[in-house]
Enzyme design. Sequence first.
Site, mmCIF file in Angstrom:
data_model
loop_
_atom_site.group_PDB
_atom_site.id
_atom_site.type_symbol
_atom_site.label_atom_id
_atom_site.label_comp_id
_atom_site.label_asym_id
_atom_site.label_seq_id
_atom_site.Cartn_x
_atom_site.Cartn_y
_atom_site.Cartn_z
ATOM 1 N N ASP A 154 50.597 108.581 -45.908
ATOM 2 C CA ASP A 154 50.738 108.250 -47.323
ATOM 3 C C ASP A 154 49.986 106.947 -47.571
ATOM 4 O O ASP A 154 50.393 105.886 -47.104
ATOM 5 C CB ASP A 154 52.214 108.090 -47.687
ATOM 6 C CG ASP A 154 52.421 107.926 -49.193
ATOM 7 O OD1 ASP A 154 51.421 107.708 -49.919
ATOM 8 O OD2 ASP A 154 53.579 108.006 -49.640
ATOM 9 N N SER A 242 32.554 105.508 -58.147
ATOM 10 C CA SER A 242 31.959 106.403 -59.128
ATOM 11 C C SER A 242 31.098 105.601 -60.079
ATOM 12 O O SER A 242 31.143 104.363 -60.108
ATOM 13 C CB SER A 242 33.047 107.165 -59.893
ATOM 14 O OG SER A 242 33.155 106.774 -61.233
ATOM 15 N N TYR A 254 40.194 103.422 -65.800
ATOM 16 C CA TYR A 254 39.367 104.085 -64.786
ATOM 17 C C TYR A 254 38.162 103.222 -64.424
ATOM 18 O O TYR A 254 37.866 103.002 -63.243
ATOM 19 C CB TYR A 254 38.912 105.444 -65.312
ATOM 20 C CG TYR A 254 38.038 106.216 -64.351
ATOM 21 C CD1 TYR A 254 38.604 107.041 -63.388
ATOM 22 C CD2 TYR A 254 36.647 106.136 -64.418
ATOM 23 C CE1 TYR A 254 37.812 107.759 -62.506
ATOM 24 C CE2 TYR A 254 35.846 106.847 -63.546
ATOM 25 C CZ TYR A 254 36.432 107.657 -62.590
ATOM 26 O OH TYR A 254 35.643 108.354 -61.716
ATOM 27 N N LYS A 258 37.204 101.396 -60.727
ATOM 28 C CA LYS A 258 36.012 101.717 -59.943
ATOM 29 C C LYS A 258 35.125 100.480 -59.754
ATOM 30 O O LYS A 258 34.518 100.300 -58.694
ATOM 31 C CB LYS A 258 35.219 102.836 -60.617
ATOM 32 C CG LYS A 258 35.959 104.172 -60.643
ATOM 33 C CD LYS A 258 36.348 104.618 -59.238
ATOM 34 C CE LYS A 258 37.043 105.955 -59.256
ATOM 35 N NZ LYS A 258 37.472 106.382 -57.886
ATOM 36 N N THR A 289 35.234 119.555 -57.423
ATOM 37 C CA THR A 289 36.429 119.481 -56.593
ATOM 38 C C THR A 289 37.435 120.544 -57.031
ATOM 39 O O THR A 289 37.310 121.146 -58.099
ATOM 40 C CB THR A 289 37.080 118.093 -56.709
ATOM 41 O OG1 THR A 289 37.498 117.880 -58.071
ATOM 42 C CG2 THR A 289 36.116 116.993 -56.304
#
Length: 432
Positions: A154, A242, A254, A258, A289
């Site tokens: 994990d 990304s 997001y 990144k 994906t």
Amino acid sequence: SSSGHRFTASVTRNTPRTGLPLLTPAAMLIERAVGGASRREAEETAMTAASWGPIFDRLVLLQFVAMMMMMMRSLVCVCVVVREVVGLLDGGGVAVVVGASRGLGRGIAVELGKAHGYTVYCCGRSSRGGELTVERTAELVTQSGGLGIAVRVDARDEASLRALAERVRKEQGFVDCLAYAAYETPDSDPATFRDPFWKQPATMWDTCHGIGLKSAYSTLAAFAEQLTSRGDRRPAVALVSSFGGASYTFNLAYGVGKAAVDRLAKDAAVELGQKGVDVLSLYPGVVRTETNLDLREKGKWDAASGGLDLDKGESPAFTGRALAELMKRPRYRKDHSGSVQVVAELAAKFDFDDPDPAFYRRPPSIRSLKFLVPNFLLTDDKIQQDFTPLQRPIVTWLRDNAVPDYLLPWDVFSAGPPPPQPQPQPQPQEDI
């Protein structure tokens, strides 16, 4: 004539010698020059030759030095080539891939096993049964030519990561490649994923910066002691990031996450570089994906992505092939440690295609006009709306075949998306 011979002998005795065979023709030239000349002419010729003798010696010495320098340069080139060939043939290494149960992590694990015959620790939360598990990824690694070892980890649990590092240390003693590809998709409606940040819950920030960033840092910290160079074998760390780190993508949380991953790679390269370790940030493109394909099947992909064409996307194996190629080139990694490496641009540089059998092609970089034009400027919908039936096939052909693969400079690309076009306002009706 006899006096000419005497002068020639005198010159050859008085001229400094370097011991090189290139000097002997000089005496022969003097012999010919004075053979049929008068005594005075012979004396003048001999004196001239004597004055040029030291210059000839220096020229020959310079020629010798230049020849030695060329030989040394050739030797250095040979050493560089041998080192790169050793990298190309290198096998039997150890790789650890966190986030390997699916997506980019699985693509990386399988390609490292295929290209290098690595022992790959396939780590992730999904375990025991099903297709998208670390056990299945380990099987694929072994089938590809490597040795896959499934480990349930994990990435949110620092103790779990340190236990993984300790296990690898006891079983292998070293790590050649550490790849972090774990990411948690925000548990929200894809239609709201692109909303302004003030309309999103704080959990969006926590999700993007939890497994995607904090756990990447914890993984680096857990393996730092084992990451050390062994002779010519330089270990490498690859953090999957990304284009959102360079330009506005999806939403604020997001992009910040990144960009932080890119900075993590850059600063880790400074500290781990002292141990002979290279750290790189990888930029895939639009990737097919399992999660993205599932979104498309449910009809939610367009809302989540902004209408990007997933059919022309990359396979997860494409990113894996890029990292496998980087592992063959220690000199390139060292020279570019701390930088962002775009998967599609590495394919152009190192001449490889997407290894997925469904593709066998080379997708363009996201900052290439070949990607930007069909996905933003001349989409199918815009061609349908803005052109006549006669023009549409011509414009479509030009879009698909004539747009150059030109990369926008990073400063232009990172400026963000163009401002939205103002919508026409209805004109108020005048009272009659």
